[in-house]
Scaffold this active site. Structure first.
Site, PDB file in Angstrom:
ATOM      1  N   SER A 287       0.822  -1.212   0.000  1.00  0.00           N
ATOM      2  CA  SER A 287       0.000   0.000   0.000  1.00  0.00           C
ATOM      3  C   SER A 287       0.852   1.257   0.000  1.00  0.00           C
ATOM      4  CB  SER A 287      -0.975  -0.042   1.173  1.00  0.00           C
ATOM      5  OG  SER A 287      -1.863  -1.122   1.033  1.00  0.00           O
ATOM      6  N   LYS A 312      -0.626  -4.107  -3.519  1.00  0.00           N
ATOM      7  CA  LYS A 312      -1.903  -3.499  -3.115  1.00  0.00           C
ATOM      8  C   LYS A 312      -1.914  -2.064  -3.596  1.00  0.00           C
ATOM      9  CE  LYS A 312      -5.670  -2.462  -0.774  1.00  0.00           C
ATOM     10  NZ  LYS A 312      -5.796  -1.082  -1.230  1.00  0.00           N
TER      11      LYS A 312
END
Length: 378
Positions: A287, A312
């Site tokens: 992320s 992600k």
């Protein structure tokens, strides 16, 4: 992994758009503390208009699996996650890890924490929490019990206590009642793995992390920097961008798409572009950490060493339901400066190294090739 544990991991993996404040989170990797992984949420920051869905409908939507990163939060959970993003956690001050024999070892005890005041030290074995033996339990469940959230129960509150059974190697079992408190997370740490080399380990992007990294860089003499993002599961996107800005002199950091609109994140001028920089990554880098690593890689500012990152790169947006709970759904994705999306594929390191110790050795070797030998050698 149980359905409840998968749901908890998925909850933390959102990149959330909240009135222009972006959050990125993920399931934690490596040693766990008795704090939550960085998860989205600031009370009142989600869409204030009541949503048409009921809480039961929202939970059914999440359980259907149609949106891998969809998440449903109770109002209390959302408030608890906000505390984590502010760089705080509710616990006793233990970081635990799995020992080779399957037991639970205490890896770290922050100074001044309730556990420290109770006389618990790194290296002690944690045997039981509130009478439940923890040997063989997943570390995530041990953490949940330390925080008072075992079996999906309600979270504990500051001042509540937990009964711990601990044993120091060669010593007797001690039964200790330890109170929980709101503690400051240590999400930025520094050490010196070699002469002249400053390693900055960023465990999560919580409030103030970007400035902490800048302060460490300014306040510690060094000739080369290792930025360690291994196991970093995300956090606040603006803090990841602020960290990127420490090493960039203006220019793009990332772009993200929400509702068909593409928006840009850029660095202000004045960052350090001269110091040799290597970024350590692994499968737990996800992320916001992937966004940071991708920006430094695309801008040719750093060499990435390690293994492929998690992958992600989608964007979630929260909606507050009528009862105060929050539903989060995927609405888009983000891109590196060169237009790459790490979603589903992750980022490939420039220098592969599967073994953590080998990655550190290679990172130090790479630093010597990026500029003057950071160890001072010739």
């Amino acid at each position: 992994m149980t359905a409840s544990s998968w749901r908890a991991a998925r909850r933390g993996a959102g990149l959330t758009v909240v009135f222009g404040l972006l959050l990125v989170g993920g399931s934690a990797a490596g040693a766990w503390g008795d704090r939550a992984a960085p998860l989205p949420g600031r009370p009142g920051s989600a869409d204030a208009a009541p949503a048409a869905l009921s809480p039961d409908q929202a939970e059914h939507l999440v359980a259907s699996g149609s949106d891998r990163w969809a998440a449903y939060y109770s109002a209390q959970d959302y408030a608890d996650f906000a505390r984590g993003l502010d760089g705080q956690y509710l616990g006793v001050g233990l970081v635990v890890d799995r020992a080779q024999d399957g037991g639970t070892v205490i890896a770290e005890v922050p100074a001044g924490s309730p556990a420290d005041r109770a006389g618990i030290a790194a290296g002690d074995r944690l045997l039981a929490v509130d009478g439940t033996p923890v040997d063989g339990l997943p570390v995530t469940e041990v953490v949940a019990r330390l925080r008072g959230r075992a079996d999906g129960g309600a979270p504990a509150v500051p001042g509540s206590s937990v009964l711990l059974a601990v044993r120091r190697p060669g010593g007797p079992v001690r039964q200790l009642t330890v109170g929980r408190a709101v503690l400051a997370a240590q999400d930025v740490e520094q050490d010196q793995p070699a002469p002249g080399v400053l390693r900055i380990s960023v465990h999560a992007f919580t409030s103030g992390v970007g400035e902490q990294v800048r302060d460490v860089l300014r306040g510690t003499p060094h000739r080369g920097v290792l930025l360690d993002l291994r196991g970093n599961s995300g956090g606040l996107l603006d803090e990841a961008a602020a960290t990127a800005s420490v090493f960039l002199d203006g220019g793009p950091i990332a772009s993200y798409q929400v509702g068909g609109e593409l928006r840009e994140l850029t660095a202000p001028p004045g960052g350090d572009t001269a110091t040799p920089l290597v970024v350590l990554v692994d499968g737990g880098t996800m992320s916001a950490a992937e966004l940071l690593a991708g920006a430094l890689q695309d801008r040719c500012r750093a060499v990435l060493v390690g293994t492929r990152t998690f992958g992600k790169g989608t964007v979630q947006q929260p909606t507050r339901l009528a009862d105060g709970s929050v539903l989060e759904r995927t609405v888009g994705r983000y891109y590196t400066p060169q237009g790459r999306s790490p979603d589903g594929t992750g980022l490939l390191p420039d220098v592969p190294a599967a073994d953590p110790a080998a990655a550190e050795r290679l990172a130090l070797h790479v630093l010597t090739g990026l500029g003057p030998d950071p160890s001072g050698g010739r």
